[in-house]
Scaffold this motif. Structure first.
Motif, PDB file in Angstrom:
ATOM      1  N   ARG A 144      53.192  61.978  58.463  1.00 49.50           N
ATOM      2  CA  ARG A 144      54.424  62.769  58.520  1.00 49.50           C
ATOM      3  C   ARG A 144      55.143  62.570  59.845  1.00 49.50           C
ATOM      4  O   ARG A 144      56.373  62.421  59.886  1.00 49.50           O
TER       5      ARG A 144
ATOM      6  N   VAL B 271      56.921  59.243  59.802  1.00 47.53           N
ATOM      7  CA  VAL B 271      58.138  59.277  58.983  1.00 47.53           C
ATOM      8  C   VAL B 271      59.278  59.906  59.765  1.00 47.53           C
ATOM      9  O   VAL B 271      60.416  59.418  59.749  1.00 47.53           O
TER      10      VAL B 271
ATOM     11  N   TYR C 163      60.448  57.435  62.356  1.00 50.36           N
ATOM     12  CA  TYR C 163      61.167  56.347  61.693  1.00 50.36           C
ATOM     13  C   TYR C 163      62.592  56.764  61.358  1.00 50.36           C
ATOM     14  O   TYR C 163      63.564  56.071  61.691  1.00 50.36           O
ATOM     15  N   VAL C 164      62.725  57.888  60.677  1.00 42.86           N
ATOM     16  CA  VAL C 164      64.051  58.318  60.222  1.00 42.86           C
ATOM     17  C   VAL C 164      64.963  58.626  61.401  1.00 42.86           C
ATOM     18  O   VAL C 164      66.131  58.234  61.423  1.00 42.86           O
TER      19      VAL C 164
ATOM     20  N   GLN D 263      60.988  67.270  63.889  1.00 45.35           N
ATOM     21  CA  GLN D 263      60.992  67.555  62.459  1.00 45.35           C
ATOM     22  C   GLN D 263      61.988  68.662  62.140  1.00 45.35           C
ATOM     23  O   GLN D 263      62.763  68.557  61.173  1.00 45.35           O
TER      24      GLN D 263
ATOM     25  N   TRP E  89      63.321  49.601  63.104  1.00 48.01           N
ATOM     26  CA  TRP E  89      62.014  49.793  62.482  1.00 48.01           C
ATOM     27  C   TRP E  89      60.873  49.492  63.454  1.00 48.01           C
ATOM     28  O   TRP E  89      59.756  49.997  63.278  1.00 48.01           O
TER      29      TRP E  89
ATOM     30  N   ALA F 202      53.716  55.491  55.804  1.00 50.10           N
ATOM     31  CA  ALA F 202      54.957  56.063  56.336  1.00 50.10           C
ATOM     32  C   ALA F 202      56.191  55.316  55.854  1.00 50.10           C
ATOM     33  O   ALA F 202      57.213  55.931  55.513  1.00 50.10           O
ATOM     34  N   ILE F 203      56.120  53.970  55.794  1.00 52.57           N
ATOM     35  CA  ILE F 203      57.326  53.238  55.392  1.00 52.57           C
ATOM     36  C   ILE F 203      57.646  53.430  53.914  1.00 52.57           C
ATOM     37  O   ILE F 203      58.785  53.227  53.489  1.00 52.57           O
TER      38      ILE F 203
ATOM     39  N   TYR G 222      57.857  56.184  52.511  1.00 52.61           N
ATOM     40  CA  TYR G 222      58.757  57.332  52.479  1.00 52.61           C
ATOM     41  C   TYR G 222      59.991  57.092  53.342  1.00 52.61           C
ATOM     42  O   TYR G 222      61.105  57.473  52.974  1.00 52.61           O
ATOM     43  N   ALA G 223      59.795  56.472  54.496  1.00 48.03           N
ATOM     44  CA  ALA G 223      60.892  56.332  55.456  1.00 48.03           C
ATOM     45  C   ALA G 223      61.972  55.379  54.971  1.00 48.03           C
ATOM     46  O   ALA G 223      63.164  55.660  55.122  1.00 48.03           O
TER      47      ALA G 223
ATOM     48  N   VAL H  46      65.846  56.571  54.562  1.00 45.99           N
ATOM     49  CA  VAL H  46      66.927  56.020  55.381  1.00 45.99           C
ATOM     50  C   VAL H  46      67.999  55.386  54.496  1.00 45.99           C
ATOM     51  O   VAL H  46      69.201  55.610  54.670  1.00 45.99           O
TER      52      VAL H  46
END
Length: 435
Positions: free
Chosen positions: A29, A32, A35-36, A167, A218, A238-239, A241-242, A246
């Motif tokens: 989490r 993510v 990343y975002v 977050q 990234w 993670a990627i 979801y990310a 994005v």
């Protein structure tokens, strides 16, 4: 006698046993979130305006294609972080695949570009803040220095606490964007999508070149690899979801912008909130977007700089951290560096667009080199495909960077000279000690 045992290296490098082991405070989490927040930044506020002017409604195709095409890049750097659990970021991959001189040069280059490029986000934040509060243009660089100092201070928190705050800020950011889209819905009309390609289909390719720079970043999260629980599993999860998150944000916002009425050149949030007075609300959402992104990029800069000091590429004093694992000396150095860059920019009158172009060109060069390095270190089939796709995309878009490429190559030369000088003085830590 090895370089690490020379008298110079012994004086400058902190003993390995004195360094506290990084606390593994981040999970999937947290990755993510970073990343975002690394990807959804200032590009969201103005790039859709430019792509719409270039290709009209057909620019939405460019955004959708790039949302899909960004997956190979994300996958390459996630696999890199899973293989090389190192705060050196993509320079660890380059070092492994192409040798230490290339890796060290890439590391110094990353530190330089983070130092010179991050203040652009401070300038953008300052412009929104000054517009919101009515401060004059003369205050821009002072306010920018304040925002960069704020992000440096934010990264003085423990990583887990910082991730929780990021977050919460990300939730507010996404809610703000969602509200802007919902409020704009009554003004939307599909009739504004015709003619769909007013400037011809080649313009879609041109708009894709512009939009591509919104998908750089990234690799930024790889700098926290040493502080991630089970990085091999966490980065790969993670990627998943990310990347969709994005891509969805960019496509939805770019699409909404095309559907609402606005004069040519209107910024995204001003267009979406135009019927509601826009103004202050748009400035606040934009300010939140840029500040959250700045925090993520300063985090990456702090870990990269810390790793550079521990490898002998920078003064070893910067490699010391406190019991909490926060690199206080690095953050202080970054704060001073950011203020110095902003002072130089203010006095020279360099436009931030030029700084962004040079930064983007440097990252494209590093992407190409990283792809080559990945192909040389016995990649899995999936990693091979990701490396090839990343290298081809980066090489293609590098062709459109113009004179920024020349300045980027000068930065590469500077990084190579710094590395050579540290090597000649016997200050680089041996590979065994790095690991």
């Amino acid at each position: 006698m090895s370089l690490a045992r020379s008298a110079g290296a012994g004086r400058e490098r902190q003993p390995e046993e004195a360094r506290p082991a990084p606390a593994r405070e981040l999970g999937t989490r947290g990755l993510v979130i970073f990343y975002v927040t690394s990807l959804v930044g200032a590009g969201l506020l103005g790039v859709p305006t430019v792509t719409a002017a270039i290709a009209g409604p057909a620019s939405l195709i460019a955004w959708a294609v790039l949302a899909l095409a960004s997956y190979p890049m994300a996958r390459l750097f996630a696999e890199m972080s899973a293989r090389h659990v190192d705060a050196s970021g993509l320079s660890a991959l380059i070092r492994s695949g192409l040798g230490r001189p290339a890796g060290d040069t890439a590391h110094i280059l990353l530190v330089l570009v983070y130092m010179a490029g991050n203040p652009v986000m401070g300038i953008i934040s300052a412009r929104y803040f000054c517009h919101l509060t009515g401060l004059g243009e003369g205050w821009t660089m002072y306010v920018a220095a304040g925002f960069m100092t704020l992000s440096v201070a934010f990264n003085g928190l423990r990583l887990a606490l910082g991730a929780r705050i990021q977050q919460a800020a990300l939730v507010l950011l996404l809610l703000g964007l969602a509200c802007a889209v919902v409020l704009a819905a009554p003004e939307m009309s599909v009739s504004r999508l015709t003619p769909f390609a007013p400037h011809g289909w080649p313009a879609v390719g041109t708009s894709a070149v512009v939009a591509f720079f919104s998908f750089l970043g990234w690799e930024n999260v790889s700098a926290v690899a040493e502080e991630v629980r089970d990085p091999a599993r966490a980065f790969r999860r993670a990627i998943r979801y990310a990347v969709p998150a994005v891509g969805l944000v960019y496509v939805v916002v770019a699409g909404a912008y095309l559907l609402v009425p606005h004069p040519p050149g209107t910024m995204v949030l001003s267009a979406l909130l135009g019927a509601w007075g826009g103004g202050a609300a748009g400035d606040l959402v934009a300010l939140l977007i840029v500040v959250v992104a700045t925090n993520a990029w300063v985090l990456g800069a702090s870990r990269l700089t810390l790793a550079a000091a521990r490898k002998g590429l920078l003064p070893a004093a910067l490699g010391r951290v406190g019991r909490t694992g926060v690199p206080g000396r690095v953050l202080l150095a970054l704060g001073v560096g950011y203020v110095a860059v902003l002072t130089a920019v203010g006095r020279s009158g360099v436009e931030e667009d030029r700084m962004v172009a040079v930064t983007s060109a440097v990252f494209l060069i590093l992407y190409i080199v990283s792809a080559v390095a990945a192909l040389r270190e016995r990649p899995t089939p999936a990693m091979r495909v990701s490396a090839l796709a990343t290298g081809v995309l980066a090489a293609f878009f590098l062709l459109f960077t113009g004179t920024a490429l020349v300045l980027a190559l000068l930065l590469v030369l500077c990084a190579a000279l710094v590395t050579a000088r540290r090597r000649s003085r016997g200050r680089l830590v041996s590979n065994e000690e790095v690991t």
